[in-house]
Design a protein around this motif. Structure first.
Motif, PDB file in Angstrom:
ATOM      1  N   GLN A 101       0.827  -1.205   0.000  1.00 38.66           N
ATOM      2  CA  GLN A 101       0.000   0.000   0.000  1.00 38.66           C
ATOM      3  C   GLN A 101       0.859   1.250   0.000  1.00 38.66           C
ATOM      4  N   VAL A 102       0.529   2.158  -0.917  1.00 39.13           N
ATOM      5  CA  VAL A 102       1.167   3.470  -1.004  1.00 39.13           C
ATOM      6  C   VAL A 102       0.048   4.494  -1.132  1.00 39.13           C
ATOM      7  N   THR A 103       0.158   5.572  -0.370  1.00 38.01           N
ATOM      8  CA  THR A 103      -0.808   6.660  -0.451  1.00 38.01           C
ATOM      9  C   THR A 103      -0.062   7.926  -0.857  1.00 38.01           C
ATOM     10  N   ILE A 104      -0.628   8.649  -1.813  1.00 36.17           N
ATOM     11  CA  ILE A 104      -0.032   9.884  -2.307  1.00 36.17           C
ATOM     12  C   ILE A 104      -1.050  11.003  -2.108  1.00 36.17           C
ATOM     13  N   ARG A 105      -0.611  12.073  -1.479  1.00 32.49           N
ATOM     14  CA  ARG A 105      -1.461  13.258  -1.334  1.00 32.49           C
ATOM     15  C   ARG A 105      -0.932  14.330  -2.279  1.00 32.49           C
ATOM     16  N   HIS A 106      -1.850  14.847  -3.086  1.00 32.51           N
ATOM     17  CA  HIS A 106      -1.501  15.909  -4.031  1.00 32.51           C
ATOM     18  C   HIS A 106      -2.678  16.864  -4.105  1.00 32.51           C
ATOM     19  N   MET A 107      -2.426  18.100  -3.744  1.00 35.09           N
ATOM     20  CA  MET A 107      -3.467  19.125  -3.668  1.00 35.09           C
ATOM     21  C   MET A 107      -4.572  18.600  -2.747  1.00 35.09           C
ATOM     22  N   GLU A 108      -5.797  18.500  -3.239  1.00 36.80           N
ATOM     23  CA  GLU A 108      -6.896  18.020  -2.391  1.00 36.80           C
ATOM     24  C   GLU A 108      -7.232  16.557  -2.676  1.00 36.80           C
ATOM     25  N   ASN A 109      -6.367  15.873  -3.411  1.00 38.19           N
ATOM     26  CA  ASN A 109      -6.620  14.481  -3.775  1.00 38.19           C
ATOM     27  C   ASN A 109      -5.788  13.527  -2.935  1.00 38.19           C
ATOM     28  N   THR A 110      -6.381  12.386  -2.608  1.00 37.03           N
ATOM     29  CA  THR A 110      -5.664  11.287  -1.983  1.00 37.03           C
ATOM     30  C   THR A 110      -5.688  10.132  -2.965  1.00 37.03           C
ATOM     31  N   ILE A 111      -4.508   9.692  -3.376  1.00 35.95           N
ATOM     32  CA  ILE A 111      -4.368   8.616  -4.349  1.00 35.95           C
ATOM     33  C   ILE A 111      -3.866   7.397  -3.594  1.00 35.95           C
ATOM     34  N   MET A 112      -4.653   6.323  -3.603  1.00 35.89           N
ATOM     35  CA  MET A 112      -4.273   5.103  -2.898  1.00 35.89           C
ATOM     36  C   MET A 112      -3.991   4.002  -3.912  1.00 35.89           C
TER      37      MET A 112
ATOM     38  N   GLY B 146     -12.798  15.584  -2.556  1.00 37.16           N
ATOM     39  CA  GLY B 146     -13.737  16.042  -1.544  1.00 37.16           C
ATOM     40  C   GLY B 146     -15.152  15.538  -1.756  1.00 37.16           C
ATOM     41  N   THR B 147     -15.506  15.217  -2.998  1.00 40.80           N
ATOM     42  CA  THR B 147     -16.890  14.836  -3.292  1.00 40.80           C
ATOM     43  C   THR B 147     -17.058  13.470  -3.949  1.00 40.80           C
ATOM     44  N   THR B 148     -15.978  12.903  -4.488  1.00 33.06           N
ATOM     45  CA  THR B 148     -16.113  11.633  -5.210  1.00 33.06           C
ATOM     46  C   THR B 148     -14.953  10.688  -4.943  1.00 33.06           C
ATOM     47  N   ILE B 149     -15.195   9.430  -5.259  1.00 36.00           N
ATOM     48  CA  ILE B 149     -14.162   8.401  -5.255  1.00 36.00           C
ATOM     49  C   ILE B 149     -14.058   7.889  -6.686  1.00 36.00           C
ATOM     50  N   HIS B 150     -12.845   7.811  -7.205  1.00 36.45           N
ATOM     51  CA  HIS B 150     -12.604   7.347  -8.566  1.00 36.45           C
ATOM     52  C   HIS B 150     -11.773   6.069  -8.498  1.00 36.45           C
ATOM     53  N   ASN B 151     -12.260   5.013  -9.133  1.00 36.45           N
ATOM     54  CA  ASN B 151     -11.509   3.761  -9.231  1.00 36.45           C
ATOM     55  C   ASN B 151     -11.031   3.602 -10.665  1.00 36.45           C
TER      56      ASN B 151
END
Length: 128
Positions: A41-52, A67-72
């Motif tokens: 597992q790696v998590t990347i924070r960029h601006m207001e996004n969290t990329i897992m 802030g409003t959606t989850i994208h897979n």
């Protein structure tokens, strides 16, 4: 600013290493270390996004939370009833085949998310 959180499992516990002010190249270096077992597992924070990113060894899952959606990230837009077992964060889980992507697709998605490169990707969007 890009911050990376790299998890390394040690049995039931995990150590997390933080890389502040990281680059795209550093993100890819950390992701390439993912083996699907001790590093899954790696998590990347960029601006207001969290990329897992979960998995490893060329089978990955990519989820982006805003802030409003989850994208897979999808490997294919078609429905597929097959499931693949991947370890994410030390837990073996079954995921639909459509969510399992290659390292190359992870790299393309990160270029799109971190460097605003235009590329055609297939995403499943879920409203929060």
């Amino acid at each position: 600013m890009i911050t990376i959180y790299e998890e390394q499992r040690k049995g039931a516990a995990a150590d997390t290493t933080e890389y502040s002010h990281a680059s795209f190249d550093k993100c890819m270096e950390v992701i390439r270390r993912m083996d699907g077992f001790t590093r899954s597992q790696v998590t990347i924070r960029h601006m207001e996004n969290t990329i897992m990113i979960g998995g490893g060894s060329n089978e990955f899952i990519v989820t982006v939370e805003t802030g409003t959606t989850i994208h897979n990230l999808l490997s294919t837009p078609e429905e597929d009833d097959e499931f693949i077992e991947l370890t994410v964060g030390g837990q073996a889980c079954e995921f639909p085949q459509k969510y399992v992507v290659s390292l190359e697709l992870v790299e393309t998605a990160l270029l799109h998310l971190l460097a605003d490169s235009s590329t055609e990707l297939h995403w499943e969007m879920i409203e929060k």
